[in-house]
Design a protein around this motif. Structure first.
Motif, PDB file in Angstrom:
ATOM      1  N   GLY A  49      -0.782   3.769 -16.250  1.00 45.19           N
ATOM      2  CA  GLY A  49      -0.078   3.537 -15.006  1.00 45.19           C
ATOM      3  C   GLY A  49       1.429   3.711 -15.111  1.00 45.19           C
ATOM      4  O   GLY A  49       1.990   3.888 -16.197  1.00 45.19           O
ATOM      5  N   TYR A  58       6.229   0.845 -10.578  1.00 45.21           N
ATOM      6  CA  TYR A  58       6.921   1.496  -9.471  1.00 45.21           C
ATOM      7  C   TYR A  58       7.660   0.528  -8.550  1.00 45.21           C
ATOM      8  O   TYR A  58       8.730   0.834  -8.056  1.00 45.21           O
ATOM      9  CB  TYR A  58       5.926   2.309  -8.646  1.00 45.21           C
ATOM     10  CG  TYR A  58       6.560   3.010  -7.466  1.00 45.21           C
ATOM     11  CD1 TYR A  58       7.381   4.115  -7.660  1.00 45.21           C
ATOM     12  CD2 TYR A  58       6.353   2.560  -6.165  1.00 45.21           C
ATOM     13  CE1 TYR A  58       7.990   4.757  -6.597  1.00 45.21           C
ATOM     14  CE2 TYR A  58       6.961   3.190  -5.090  1.00 45.21           C
ATOM     15  CZ  TYR A  58       7.781   4.293  -5.313  1.00 45.21           C
ATOM     16  OH  TYR A  58       8.384   4.920  -4.267  1.00 45.21           O
ATOM     17  N   GLY A 112       0.681   5.769   0.284  1.00 49.79           N
ATOM     18  CA  GLY A 112      -0.109   6.985   0.388  1.00 49.79           C
ATOM     19  C   GLY A 112      -0.466   7.353   1.803  1.00 49.79           C
ATOM     20  O   GLY A 112      -0.565   6.496   2.676  1.00 49.79           O
ATOM     21  N   GLN A 168       8.703   7.680  -4.209  1.00 48.56           N
ATOM     22  CA  GLN A 168       7.532   8.535  -4.381  1.00 48.56           C
ATOM     23  C   GLN A 168       7.369   9.449  -3.185  1.00 48.56           C
ATOM     24  O   GLN A 168       7.042  10.631  -3.327  1.00 48.56           O
ATOM     25  CB  GLN A 168       6.290   7.660  -4.582  1.00 48.56           C
ATOM     26  CG  GLN A 168       5.016   8.419  -4.870  1.00 48.56           C
ATOM     27  CD  GLN A 168       4.229   8.763  -3.610  1.00 48.56           C
ATOM     28  OE1 GLN A 168       4.569   8.296  -2.511  1.00 48.56           O
ATOM     29  NE2 GLN A 168       3.195   9.564  -3.746  1.00 48.56           N
ATOM     30  N   SER A 208       4.500   7.587   3.768  1.00 52.92           N
ATOM     31  CA  SER A 208       4.034   6.707   2.707  1.00 52.92           C
ATOM     32  C   SER A 208       4.789   5.392   2.674  1.00 52.92           C
ATOM     33  O   SER A 208       4.192   4.343   2.514  1.00 52.92           O
ATOM     34  CB  SER A 208       4.175   7.405   1.347  1.00 52.92           C
ATOM     35  OG  SER A 208       3.246   8.443   1.218  1.00 52.92           O
ATOM     36  N   TYR A 211       3.860  -3.660  -9.116  1.00 53.30           N
ATOM     37  CA  TYR A 211       2.866  -2.698  -8.645  1.00 53.30           C
ATOM     38  C   TYR A 211       2.949  -1.439  -9.501  1.00 53.30           C
ATOM     39  O   TYR A 211       4.033  -0.887  -9.716  1.00 53.30           O
ATOM     40  CB  TYR A 211       3.116  -2.336  -7.177  1.00 53.30           C
ATOM     41  CG  TYR A 211       3.021  -3.513  -6.234  1.00 53.30           C
ATOM     42  CD1 TYR A 211       1.784  -4.029  -5.856  1.00 53.30           C
ATOM     43  CD2 TYR A 211       4.169  -4.112  -5.726  1.00 53.30           C
ATOM     44  CE1 TYR A 211       1.696  -5.104  -4.996  1.00 53.30           C
ATOM     45  CE2 TYR A 211       4.090  -5.188  -4.857  1.00 53.30           C
ATOM     46  CZ  TYR A 211       2.849  -5.687  -4.498  1.00 53.30           C
ATOM     47  OH  TYR A 211       2.754  -6.751  -3.647  1.00 53.30           O
ATOM     48  N   TYR A 212       1.779  -0.982  -9.977  1.00 53.58           N
ATOM     49  CA  TYR A 212       1.688   0.196 -10.835  1.00 53.58           C
ATOM     50  C   TYR A 212       0.914   1.291 -10.109  1.00 53.58           C
ATOM     51  O   TYR A 212      -0.183   1.057  -9.579  1.00 53.58           O
ATOM     52  CB  TYR A 212       0.967  -0.143 -12.142  1.00 53.58           C
ATOM     53  CG  TYR A 212       1.645  -1.223 -12.956  1.00 53.58           C
ATOM     54  CD1 TYR A 212       2.521  -0.916 -13.995  1.00 53.58           C
ATOM     55  CD2 TYR A 212       1.416  -2.577 -12.685  1.00 53.58           C
ATOM     56  CE1 TYR A 212       3.153  -1.912 -14.731  1.00 53.58           C
ATOM     57  CE2 TYR A 212       2.039  -3.584 -13.412  1.00 53.58           C
ATOM     58  CZ  TYR A 212       2.905  -3.238 -14.432  1.00 53.58           C
ATOM     59  OH  TYR A 212       3.514  -4.228 -15.162  1.00 53.58           O
ATOM     60  N   LEU A 213       1.477   2.496 -10.104  1.00 55.89           N
ATOM     61  CA  LEU A 213       0.806   3.665  -9.545  1.00 55.89           C
ATOM     62  C   LEU A 213       0.179   4.471 -10.669  1.00 55.89           C
ATOM     63  O   LEU A 213       0.545   4.314 -11.844  1.00 55.89           O
ATOM     64  CB  LEU A 213       1.816   4.545  -8.800  1.00 55.89           C
ATOM     65  CG  LEU A 213       2.596   3.933  -7.641  1.00 55.89           C
ATOM     66  CD1 LEU A 213       3.517   4.985  -7.031  1.00 55.89           C
ATOM     67  CD2 LEU A 213       1.662   3.375  -6.602  1.00 55.89           C
ATOM     68  N   ASP A 258       0.866  -1.178   0.000  1.00 51.33           N
ATOM     69  CA  ASP A 258       0.000   0.000   0.000  1.00 51.33           C
ATOM     70  C   ASP A 258       0.898   1.221   0.000  1.00 51.33           C
ATOM     71  O   ASP A 258       2.057   1.165   0.419  1.00 51.33           O
ATOM     72  CB  ASP A 258      -0.904  -0.011   1.242  1.00 51.33           C
ATOM     73  CG  ASP A 258      -1.958   1.081   1.204  1.00 51.33           C
ATOM     74  OD1 ASP A 258      -2.235   1.613   0.104  1.00 51.33           O
ATOM     75  OD2 ASP A 258      -2.510   1.419   2.261  1.00 51.33           O
ATOM     76  N   SER A 274      -5.900   3.238  -8.269  1.00 55.03           N
ATOM     77  CA  SER A 274      -4.887   3.908  -7.454  1.00 55.03           C
ATOM     78  C   SER A 274      -3.674   3.016  -7.265  1.00 55.03           C
ATOM     79  O   SER A 274      -2.591   3.502  -6.943  1.00 55.03           O
ATOM     80  CB  SER A 274      -5.464   4.282  -6.083  1.00 55.03           C
ATOM     81  OG  SER A 274      -5.869   3.127  -5.364  1.00 55.03           O
ATOM     82  N   LEU A 275      -3.835   1.718  -7.482  1.00 61.58           N
ATOM     83  CA  LEU A 275      -2.725   0.766  -7.369  1.00 61.58           C
ATOM     84  C   LEU A 275      -3.126  -0.531  -8.067  1.00 61.58           C
ATOM     85  O   LEU A 275      -4.174  -1.104  -7.763  1.00 61.58           O
ATOM     86  CB  LEU A 275      -2.401   0.499  -5.897  1.00 61.58           C
ATOM     87  CG  LEU A 275      -1.136  -0.276  -5.552  1.00 61.58           C
ATOM     88  CD1 LEU A 275       0.105   0.383  -6.157  1.00 61.58           C
ATOM     89  CD2 LEU A 275      -0.975  -0.386  -4.044  1.00 61.58           C
ATOM     90  N   ASP A 321       0.617  13.289   0.117  1.00 62.36           N
ATOM     91  CA  ASP A 321      -0.515  13.105  -0.785  1.00 62.36           C
ATOM     92  C   ASP A 321      -0.904  14.416  -1.444  1.00 62.36           C
ATOM     93  O   ASP A 321      -1.218  14.476  -2.638  1.00 62.36           O
ATOM     94  CB  ASP A 321      -1.715  12.548  -0.004  1.00 62.36           C
ATOM     95  CG  ASP A 321      -1.701  11.033   0.047  1.00 62.36           C
ATOM     96  OD1 ASP A 321      -0.709  10.437  -0.424  1.00 62.36           O
ATOM     97  OD2 ASP A 321      -2.661  10.444   0.562  1.00 62.36           O
TER      98      ASP A 321
END
Length: 475
Positions: A333, A336, A144, A380, A149, A247-249, A142, A239-240, A398
């Motif tokens: 996306g 990441y 954010g 990030q 983060s 994992y793609y943001l 997860d 969002s993910l 955020d």
């Protein structure tokens, strides 16, 4: 300490402990501002302290402390909850949720429910737990939050994850924390860390085990099956995304962030009306159809229909929109992070993705803090803090991340063979082999055929009740 003293200490030492604890409680709730940092997890912890203290005080004093603790929770915490993705959440440093402190709040809600029996803590914990379950990927990653983060350890979350995972029937134990803290609240020099020690005691007292199987109840803001998962934000854009261990943001283009069609540099992903969702499970497939009314740069209303289908190994994303001018593409996306089963590591590779049209992995052409290149060592979180008004750790990553101008991005060209009045984009995550879906218009909408399924994506208007129409048939 008072709980632990039961049966071990009596007389004057216990009286002094009570007096000291009551003094702390008075200072935290009356002599100074309550919750000065606007930190929901700490505020709930203060309430928990009052509920635990009340059991050790004389009847009159104990009742007064308990009543004040409940009033504080009701008027200073519960009344200030923030809505996100359909859930009301205890605020954390000005934001709705933090991927470190949110699960810690869950632990304090668990302890509040255990020591008081008050149903309000169970209800609020259930809501927070379902929200967390929806935003967590299958692998537990997860990202954010308004405070931290990526540098969290997550150790203090264990009690809440276990307690509420059992209550809602979800495998919240997949939450990805720093496992070096998972068993001992110890510092590198071997010393006990008091910041974590009290929570370790509560975890030891919580004897029932974990709920280890995923919830089977469809969640509006999540698609999950096998090793594939998609978490959706309030706008119902991803969002993910997790597929094949990557994992793609959401990517960024011209200061607009999200996942969707781009035309003339304008990303079509901000809803201007009700977003409608249809979930479907059939024949080993799990699907979600999202219909969004959006406007383009010329303020023309368009409907974007996005279909997400997974077999637990691969994820197919099909996006259909009324034909766009220029040379549109799908912002699909930003790769990441990658999961090797033991650790989550940074990556900028999209090795397991294929597309019906041309697929590009682009990087920002300009250097600078407002252009994020996934190939750089900067995380990030670090990039977001650099954009914050107050970059000295206390900024809101955020909030500052929204100032990002551009980022590394997957860009997918329209699929060939689409109906003349539509632009259709088709991307498959989790499989890099050639991908050639077929599309046909039909009286009820658009038919999409892939190597694994045939789907009917209903018209944007929906059925007789305005609900999206979706059918799936395994090939």
């Amino acid at each position: 300490m008072l709980d632990a003293a039961d049966g071990l200490l009596d007389g004057e030492p216990v009286r002094e402990l009570r007096e000291l604890a009551h003094g702390y409680w008075h200072w935290l709730t009356e002599a100074t501002f309550f919750n000065p940092q606007r930190a929901g997890n700490q505020a709930i912890a203060c309430v928990v302290g009052g509920l635990m203290l009340a059991r050790h005080l004389p009847a009159g004093e104990g009742k007064a402390v308990r009543l004040r603790a409940m009033r504080l929770y009701d008027h200073e915490i519960r009344a200030r909850r923030i809505r996100d993705r359909g859930a009301l959440l205890p605020p954390e440093h000005g934001g709705a949720y933090d991927n470190n402190y949110g699960p810690i709040s869950l632990s304090f809600l668990a302890q509040a429910h255990r020591v008081s029996g008050e149903e309000v803590f169970a209800e609020d914990g259930d809501m927070l737990a379902r929200y967390l379950d929806a935003r967590l990927t299958n692998g537990g990653f997860d990202i954010g939050g308004p405070r931290y983060s990526e540098q969290h350890c997550g150790f203090e979350a264990v009690l809440g994850l276990r307690h509420f995972g059992r209550r809602i029937g979800a495998d919240l134990g997949r939450y990805r924390g720093d496992t070096r803290w998972a068993r001992h609240a110890a510092q590198p020099d071997g010393g006990l860390d008091g910041h974590f020690a009290f929570m370790l005691v509560w975890q030891i007292q919580d004897t029932p085990g974990w709920h280890r199987t995923p919830s089977t109840t469809p969640a509006r803001h999540q698609l999950r099956a096998g090793g594939v998962s998609v978490a959706f934000d309030d706008r119902m854009t991803p969002s993910l995304i997790e597929a094949a261990g990557t994992y793609y943001l959401p990517a960024a283009v011209h200061r607009r962030h999200g996942f969707g069609p781009v035309t003339d540099g304008f990303l079509l992903c901000r809803p201007f009306g009700e977003v409608r969702v249809r979930d479907l499970r059939t024949g080993g497939l799990t699907g979600k159809l999202v219909t969004q009314p959006v406007v383009d740069r010329a303020h023309v209303l368009r409907h974007v229909r996005s279909l997400y289908v997974t077999d637990g190994t691969r994820l197919w994303v099909t996006v259909a929109v009324q034909r766009l001018a220029g040379t549109p593409y799908l912002l699909a996306g930003m790769p990441y992070a990658a999961d090797d089963g033991d650790r989550v590591r940074r990556t900028a590779q999209a090795a397991h993705v294929s597309c019906a049209g041309a697929l590009r992995l682009t990087h920002p052409p300009l250097p600078g803090t407002d252009h994020f290149d996934a190939r750089a060592e900067t995380t990030q979180e670090q990039a977001a803090f650099a954009l914050a008004a107050d970059p000295r750790v206390f900024g809101n990553p955020d909030e500052s991340w929204r100032h990002l101008v551009s980022s590394t991005a997957l860009e997918a060209d329209p699929a060939p063979g689409a109906p003349a009045d539509l632009h259709v984009f088709a991307v498959r995550f989790g499989d890099a082999t050639p991908f050639a879906p077929a599309f046909e218009p039909c009286p009820r909408g658009l038919t999409a055929c892939t190597e694994a399924f045939t789907a009917l994506i209903g018209d944007a208007a929906g059925d007789a009740h305005g609900e999206p129409e979706l059918t799936l048939e395994p090939s």
